[in-house]
Design a protein around this motif. Structure first.
Motif, PDB file in Angstrom:
ATOM      1  N   LEU A   1       0.893  -1.267  -0.215  1.00  0.00           N
ATOM      2  CA  LEU A   1      -0.127   0.023  -0.012  1.00  0.00           C
ATOM      3  C   LEU A   1       0.693   1.203  -0.026  1.00  0.00           C
ATOM      4  O   LEU A   1       0.600   2.312   0.554  1.00  0.00           O
ATOM      5  N   GLN A   2       1.859   1.084  -0.785  1.00  0.00           N
ATOM      6  CA  GLN A   2       2.887   2.438  -0.912  1.00  0.00           C
ATOM      7  C   GLN A   2       1.952   3.504  -1.499  1.00  0.00           C
ATOM      8  O   GLN A   2       1.379   3.349  -2.524  1.00  0.00           O
ATOM      9  N   PRO A   3       1.888   4.712  -0.807  1.00  0.00           N
ATOM     10  CA  PRO A   3       1.215   5.883  -1.495  1.00  0.00           C
ATOM     11  C   PRO A   3       1.852   6.240  -2.821  1.00  0.00           C
ATOM     12  O   PRO A   3       3.157   6.443  -2.925  1.00  0.00           O
ATOM     13  N   VAL A   4       1.019   6.387  -3.879  1.00  0.00           N
ATOM     14  CA  VAL A   4       1.731   7.204  -5.114  1.00  0.00           C
ATOM     15  C   VAL A   4       0.978   8.121  -5.638  1.00  0.00           C
ATOM     16  O   VAL A   4      -0.197   8.145  -5.389  1.00  0.00           O
ATOM     17  N   PHE A   5       1.554   9.413  -5.985  1.00  0.00           N
ATOM     18  CA  PHE A   5       0.948  10.472  -6.305  1.00  0.00           C
ATOM     19  C   PHE A   5       0.824  10.778  -7.956  1.00  0.00           C
ATOM     20  O   PHE A   5       1.649  10.556  -8.514  1.00  0.00           O
ATOM     21  N   ILE A   6      -0.350  10.884  -8.326  1.00  0.00           N
ATOM     22  CA  ILE A   6      -0.435  11.003  -9.964  1.00  0.00           C
ATOM     23  C   ILE A   6      -0.061  12.403 -10.303  1.00  0.00           C
ATOM     24  O   ILE A   6      -0.962  13.373  -9.884  1.00  0.00           O
ATOM     25  N   GLU A   7       1.009  12.440 -11.299  1.00  0.00           N
ATOM     26  CA  GLU A   7       1.081  13.622 -11.662  1.00  0.00           C
ATOM     27  C   GLU A   7       0.424  14.304 -12.863  1.00  0.00           C
ATOM     28  O   GLU A   7      -0.038  15.244 -13.223  1.00  0.00           O
TER      29      GLU A   7
ATOM     30  N   TRP B   1      -0.827  -3.911  -8.648  1.00  0.00           N
ATOM     31  CA  TRP B   1      -2.377  -3.379  -8.568  1.00  0.00           C
ATOM     32  C   TRP B   1      -2.255  -2.119  -7.857  1.00  0.00           C
ATOM     33  O   TRP B   1      -1.549  -1.814  -6.957  1.00  0.00           O
ATOM     34  N   LEU B   2      -3.305  -1.110  -8.126  1.00  0.00           N
ATOM     35  CA  LEU B   2      -3.485   0.077  -7.531  1.00  0.00           C
ATOM     36  C   LEU B   2      -4.914  -0.086  -6.772  1.00  0.00           C
ATOM     37  O   LEU B   2      -5.721  -0.490  -7.047  1.00  0.00           O
ATOM     38  N   PHE B   3      -4.898   0.417  -5.618  1.00  0.00           N
ATOM     39  CA  PHE B   3      -5.727   0.388  -4.574  1.00  0.00           C
ATOM     40  C   PHE B   3      -6.329   1.708  -4.085  1.00  0.00           C
ATOM     41  O   PHE B   3      -5.634   2.559  -3.899  1.00  0.00           O
ATOM     42  N   ILE B   4      -7.537   1.755  -3.256  1.00  0.00           N
ATOM     43  CA  ILE B   4      -8.155   2.904  -2.382  1.00  0.00           C
ATOM     44  C   ILE B   4      -8.504   2.277  -1.407  1.00  0.00           C
ATOM     45  O   ILE B   4      -8.837   1.182  -1.158  1.00  0.00           O
ATOM     46  N   HIS B   5      -8.693   3.252  -0.451  1.00  0.00           N
ATOM     47  CA  HIS B   5      -9.112   2.764   0.991  1.00  0.00           C
ATOM     48  C   HIS B   5     -10.729   2.818   0.754  1.00  0.00           C
ATOM     49  O   HIS B   5     -11.269   3.447   0.183  1.00  0.00           O
ATOM     50  N   GLU B   6     -11.317   1.485   1.552  1.00  0.00           N
ATOM     51  CA  GLU B   6     -12.861   1.509   1.248  1.00  0.00           C
ATOM     52  C   GLU B   6     -13.571   2.771   1.716  1.00  0.00           C
ATOM     53  O   GLU B   6     -14.631   3.111   0.864  1.00  0.00           O
ATOM     54  N   GLU B   7     -12.895   3.557   2.781  1.00  0.00           N
ATOM     55  CA  GLU B   7     -13.660   4.803   2.998  1.00  0.00           C
ATOM     56  C   GLU B   7     -13.858   5.862   1.914  1.00  0.00           C
ATOM     57  O   GLU B   7     -14.788   6.702   1.716  1.00  0.00           O
ATOM     58  N   ASN B   8     -12.971   5.575   0.944  1.00  0.00           N
ATOM     59  CA  ASN B   8     -13.092   6.582  -0.296  1.00  0.00           C
ATOM     60  C   ASN B   8     -13.768   5.798  -1.462  1.00  0.00           C
ATOM     61  O   ASN B   8     -13.372   6.468  -2.443  1.00  0.00           O
ATOM     62  N   ALA B   9     -14.411   4.946  -1.216  1.00  0.00           N
ATOM     63  CA  ALA B   9     -15.096   4.236  -2.271  1.00  0.00           C
ATOM     64  C   ALA B   9     -15.991   4.738  -2.903  1.00  0.00           C
ATOM     65  O   ALA B   9     -16.474   4.578  -4.355  1.00  0.00           O
ATOM     66  N   GLY B  10     -16.948   5.740  -2.175  1.00  0.00           N
ATOM     67  CA  GLY B  10     -18.042   6.517  -3.026  1.00  0.00           C
ATOM     68  C   GLY B  10     -19.442   5.778  -2.554  1.00  0.00           C
ATOM     69  O   GLY B  10     -19.490   4.650  -2.201  1.00  0.00           O
ATOM     70  N   GLU B  11     -20.386   6.353  -2.916  1.00  0.00           N
ATOM     71  CA  GLU B  11     -21.745   5.670  -2.787  1.00  0.00           C
ATOM     72  C   GLU B  11     -22.082   5.113  -3.827  1.00  0.00           C
ATOM     73  O   GLU B  11     -22.170   5.398  -5.181  1.00  0.00           O
ATOM     74  N   LEU B  12     -22.850   3.884  -3.549  1.00  0.00           N
ATOM     75  CA  LEU B  12     -23.498   3.041  -4.575  1.00  0.00           C
ATOM     76  C   LEU B  12     -25.066   3.296  -4.811  1.00  0.00           C
ATOM     77  O   LEU B  12     -25.727   3.553  -3.567  1.00  0.00           O
ATOM     78  N   GLU B  13     -25.473   3.309  -5.985  1.00  0.00           N
ATOM     79  CA  GLU B  13     -27.265   3.493  -5.778  1.00  0.00           C
ATOM     80  C   GLU B  13     -27.754   2.226  -5.464  1.00  0.00           C
ATOM     81  O   GLU B  13     -27.061   0.952  -5.418  1.00  0.00           O
ATOM     82  N   ASP B  14     -28.936   2.206  -4.758  1.00  0.00           N
ATOM     83  CA  ASP B  14     -29.551   0.888  -4.188  1.00  0.00           C
ATOM     84  C   ASP B  14     -29.681  -0.245  -5.388  1.00  0.00           C
ATOM     85  O   ASP B  14     -29.903   0.230  -6.610  1.00  0.00           O
ATOM     86  N   GLY B  15     -29.434  -1.357  -5.090  1.00  0.00           N
ATOM     87  CA  GLY B  15     -29.384  -2.506  -5.761  1.00  0.00           C
ATOM     88  C   GLY B  15     -27.963  -2.876  -6.691  1.00  0.00           C
ATOM     89  O   GLY B  15     -28.059  -3.522  -7.452  1.00  0.00           O
TER      90      GLY B  15
END
Length: 190
Positions: free
Chosen positions: A62-68, A97-111
């Motif tokens: 999970l090494q942080p990488v900054f997108i230029e 692989w590139l990952f994000i933390h779950e808390e940054n996942a965003g909201e999904l619509e119902d279903g």
């Protein structure tokens, strides 16, 4: 395919170990050019995750990488990461692989559900017949298709391809680890 607890998935035909509390958003398929650009296969419905100025986590460490900089190129995202200046440096990140933390996942619509929540669920028919376990989710353009490893002799032991459409998927219960489906005629070989 292994159990959900191990968090090793076959994710869109690629094996990935997803660190606890994270989501896979991209696979580094190769390099582009001589100046350290990465060719990334996106695994997200939110392509803005790859915008310049964002930070992602690289690999299981999970090494942080900054997108230029980023740009779309032939179905891939070309990323320029801070500190990666040569083709050789970029090539060292290939197959990562590139990952994000779950808390940054965003909201999904119902279903709608995250792919990592669907993979590993047990699928059963409306009449209670256990069909198998979801091992992959394939995006076809029109709709997703759930790939199911069959239980016992269901479908003569061959994987099932179940369309993720409202007429087929009756209920998804993440807490119960279950998907209930109404199978169209002829979908399973007897």
């Amino acid at each position: 395919m292994t159990t959900k607890e191990e968090q090793i998935y076959i994710y869109r035909n690629r094996q990935v170990h997803i660190p606890d509390g994270h989501l896979a958003v991209g696979y580094i398929a190769g390099v582009h050019g001589l100046n350290g650009e990465l060719k990334v296969e996106p695994h997200t419905d939110f392509p803005e995750r790859f915008d310049a100025g964002n930070t992602l986590a690289l690999g299981e460490s999970l090494q942080p990488v900054f997108i230029e900089a980023s740009r779309v190129h032939k179905g891939h995202i070309l990323l320029k990461l801070k500190g990666i200046k040569t083709r050789s440096q970029a090539d060292g990140l290939r197959n990562g692989w590139l990952f994000i933390h779950e808390e940054n996942a965003g909201e999904l619509e119902d279903g709608t559900y995250w792919i990592h929540d669907i993979i590993g669920l047990t699928m059963q028919s409306e009449d209670g017949t256990q069909l198998g376990t979801v091992t992959d989710v394939v995006a076809t353009g029109a709709n997703d298709v759930y790939v199911v490893r069959p239980t016992g002799t269901i479908n003569k032991g061959r994987e099932l391809l179940i369309p993720a459409i409202d007429d087929v998927i009756m209920k998804v219960d993440i807490g119960e680890n279950l998907i209930i489906v109404r199978l169209p005629q002829g979908l399973i070989e007897e």
